[in-house]
Design an enzyme around this catalytic site. Sequence first.
Site, PDB file in Angstrom:
ATOM      1  N   SER A  78      17.444   9.829  14.878  1.00 53.58           N
ATOM      2  CA  SER A  78      16.362  10.747  15.289  1.00 53.58           C
ATOM      3  C   SER A  78      16.837  12.155  15.603  1.00 53.58           C
ATOM      4  O   SER A  78      16.031  12.981  16.061  1.00 53.58           O
ATOM      5  CB  SER A  78      15.586  10.192  16.490  1.00 53.58           C
ATOM      6  OG  SER A  78      16.287   9.266  17.198  1.00 53.58           O
ATOM      7  N   THR A 201      14.535  12.018  20.339  1.00 50.43           N
ATOM      8  CA  THR A 201      15.016  13.369  20.601  1.00 50.43           C
ATOM      9  C   THR A 201      15.994  13.405  21.770  1.00 50.43           C
ATOM     10  O   THR A 201      15.750  12.769  22.791  1.00 50.43           O
ATOM     11  CB  THR A 201      13.801  14.214  21.024  1.00 50.43           C
ATOM     12  OG1 THR A 201      12.815  14.089  20.033  1.00 50.43           O
ATOM     13  CG2 THR A 201      14.161  15.654  21.264  1.00 50.43           C
ATOM     14  N   THR A 219      16.177  17.556  17.472  1.00 53.53           N
ATOM     15  CA  THR A 219      15.605  16.338  16.889  1.00 53.53           C
ATOM     16  C   THR A 219      15.426  16.484  15.380  1.00 53.53           C
ATOM     17  O   THR A 219      15.341  17.607  14.868  1.00 53.53           O
ATOM     18  CB  THR A 219      14.214  16.072  17.522  1.00 53.53           C
ATOM     19  OG1 THR A 219      13.743  14.792  17.116  1.00 53.53           O
ATOM     20  CG2 THR A 219      13.174  17.107  17.116  1.00 53.53           C
ATOM     21  N   ARG A 229       5.689  19.364   9.212  1.00 54.76           N
ATOM     22  CA  ARG A 229       5.274  19.027  10.587  1.00 54.76           C
ATOM     23  C   ARG A 229       6.338  19.474  11.589  1.00 54.76           C
ATOM     24  O   ARG A 229       7.530  19.281  11.391  1.00 54.76           O
ATOM     25  CB  ARG A 229       5.059  17.519  10.687  1.00 54.76           C
ATOM     26  CG  ARG A 229       4.648  17.023  12.081  1.00 54.76           C
ATOM     27  CD  ARG A 229       5.823  16.519  12.881  1.00 54.76           C
ATOM     28  NE  ARG A 229       5.419  15.919  14.156  1.00 54.76           N
ATOM     29  CZ  ARG A 229       6.265  15.599  15.128  1.00 54.76           C
ATOM     30  NH1 ARG A 229       7.556  15.841  14.981  1.00 54.76           N
ATOM     31  NH2 ARG A 229       5.834  15.066  16.239  1.00 54.76           N
ATOM     32  N   VAL A 230       5.900  20.103  12.644  1.00 56.64           N
ATOM     33  CA  VAL A 230       6.800  20.511  13.729  1.00 56.64           C
ATOM     34  C   VAL A 230       6.288  19.867  15.007  1.00 56.64           C
ATOM     35  O   VAL A 230       5.081  19.883  15.278  1.00 56.64           O
ATOM     36  CB  VAL A 230       6.831  22.046  13.865  1.00 56.64           C
ATOM     37  CG1 VAL A 230       7.590  22.466  15.115  1.00 56.64           C
ATOM     38  CG2 VAL A 230       7.479  22.676  12.632  1.00 56.64           C
ATOM     39  N   GLY A 231       7.185  19.303  15.787  1.00 54.47           N
ATOM     40  CA  GLY A 231       6.784  18.643  17.028  1.00 54.47           C
ATOM     41  C   GLY A 231       6.976  19.538  18.233  1.00 54.47           C
ATOM     42  O   GLY A 231       6.906  20.763  18.150  1.00 54.47           O
ATOM     43  N   ASP A 232       7.232  18.913  19.359  1.00 56.20           N
ATOM     44  CA  ASP A 232       7.393  19.632  20.629  1.00 56.20           C
ATOM     45  C   ASP A 232       8.794  20.215  20.800  1.00 56.20           C
ATOM     46  O   ASP A 232       8.982  21.208  21.509  1.00 56.20           O
ATOM     47  CB  ASP A 232       7.098  18.696  21.815  1.00 56.20           C
ATOM     48  CG  ASP A 232       7.976  17.450  21.786  1.00 56.20           C
ATOM     49  OD1 ASP A 232       8.321  16.977  20.680  1.00 56.20           O
ATOM     50  OD2 ASP A 232       8.314  16.943  22.867  1.00 56.20           O
ATOM     51  N   THR A 252      10.527  13.842  25.373  1.00 53.14           N
ATOM     52  CA  THR A 252      10.851  13.018  24.216  1.00 53.14           C
ATOM     53  C   THR A 252       9.616  12.202  23.872  1.00 53.14           C
ATOM     54  O   THR A 252       8.723  12.057  24.697  1.00 53.14           O
ATOM     55  CB  THR A 252      12.074  12.121  24.536  1.00 53.14           C
ATOM     56  OG1 THR A 252      12.401  11.346  23.383  1.00 53.14           O
ATOM     57  CG2 THR A 252      11.817  11.179  25.697  1.00 53.14           C
ATOM     58  N   GLY A 253       9.573  11.700  22.663  1.00 52.95           N
ATOM     59  CA  GLY A 253       8.424  10.889  22.258  1.00 52.95           C
ATOM     60  C   GLY A 253       7.528  11.662  21.301  1.00 52.95           C
ATOM     61  O   GLY A 253       7.992  12.570  20.607  1.00 52.95           O
ATOM     62  N   GLY A 255       5.555  14.232  19.909  1.00 52.25           N
ATOM     63  CA  GLY A 255       5.464  15.647  20.251  1.00 52.25           C
ATOM     64  C   GLY A 255       4.053  16.193  20.294  1.00 52.25           C
ATOM     65  O   GLY A 255       3.754  17.106  21.074  1.00 52.25           O
TER      66      GLY A 255
END
Length: 341
Positions: A78, A201, A219, A229-232, A252-253, A255
């Site tokens: 990850s 992450t 991450t 796609r972009v997360g947190d 984490t998790g 996003g």
Amino acid sequence: MQRRKFLQLSTLIAPLLATKNAFSFSGTGVTKPIVISTWAPNVKANAEAWKTLSSGGRALDAVEAGVKIPEADPDDTSVGYGGLPDRDGIVTLDACIMDEFANIGSVMALENIMHPISVARLVMEKTPHVQLAGDGALQFALSMGFEKINLLTPGSEKAWKEWLKTSKYDPNRTNEEINKRIKNDEKHLPYPWPVAMNHDTIGMLAMDVNGNLSGACTTSGMAFKMRGRVGDSPIIGAGLFVDNEIGAATSTGVGEEVVRMCGSHTVVELMRQGYSPEIACRKAVERIVKLRGNKIKGIQVGFLALNKKGEFGGYSLEKGFNYAIQTNAGSKVYDGKYIKP
Ligand code: GLY
């Protein structure tokens, strides 16, 4: 008289209390240096960060060095090299870094570079900007001398090909779909990608001997995500936030759930209001529950926080979140508390 006796007694027993539970900070003053990271396997990342912290180095250097360990680890699926790719089979990396002066740097959807955290740091130090994305981030990394490599390991490629066989990509967690299912009292469909429950992450927070805080977050994002796609994790205030007067937080998790409530910034602001790191993390998790209700069934989000006294805590939506600490007292893994049984 009574008070003097009490103070004398406290002076005698305080060191004993500190020895009995070196990770219990009440009454033991500020604990520094200290480094904490999301997820148990990141004891290795903490150990690397500790080399800098224990020799009097800066928290910023410690967190960068620390998170480079999982970034280079092909077995960590990850983060970084070996991270699971997007649905098109391309590994894209997100990372950000923040120091005690509120300097920030971030890269998003960066391809072919082993250490996105170091590129994020250079965005912070060598550009007038704070975020670079995609091709522009890659171009910048190459101009700074980073080597272009293939991030897709045989293991990750195999996992992706397996996923292609059994998991048609179906973005079935759109608001429209979720609302329809809630209305019809139907079960939620799971995410069409695996959400790792035992690691994810890395978010790392550190306080150095001078009491200064920094953080880093890196991450490969959600496995088999949509392209782009972009997360947190690369979003300052969502995946990471540092306020050198108050404390630092990371997440984490999934996003998407963190971005919508500016998770890490929220945790730091709750600490500013006087909440302990653990309660601040719990309140942030509760806010997600309040906002999203049963739209978040089966979704994991975890927060981790560190304050200026060296107190720390974590909290998550689901069971399974844990985190790793390193202080002068040694290295330890904690199971985070969680909301759902
Ligand atoms: N927390 C990592 C991500 O959602 O990308």
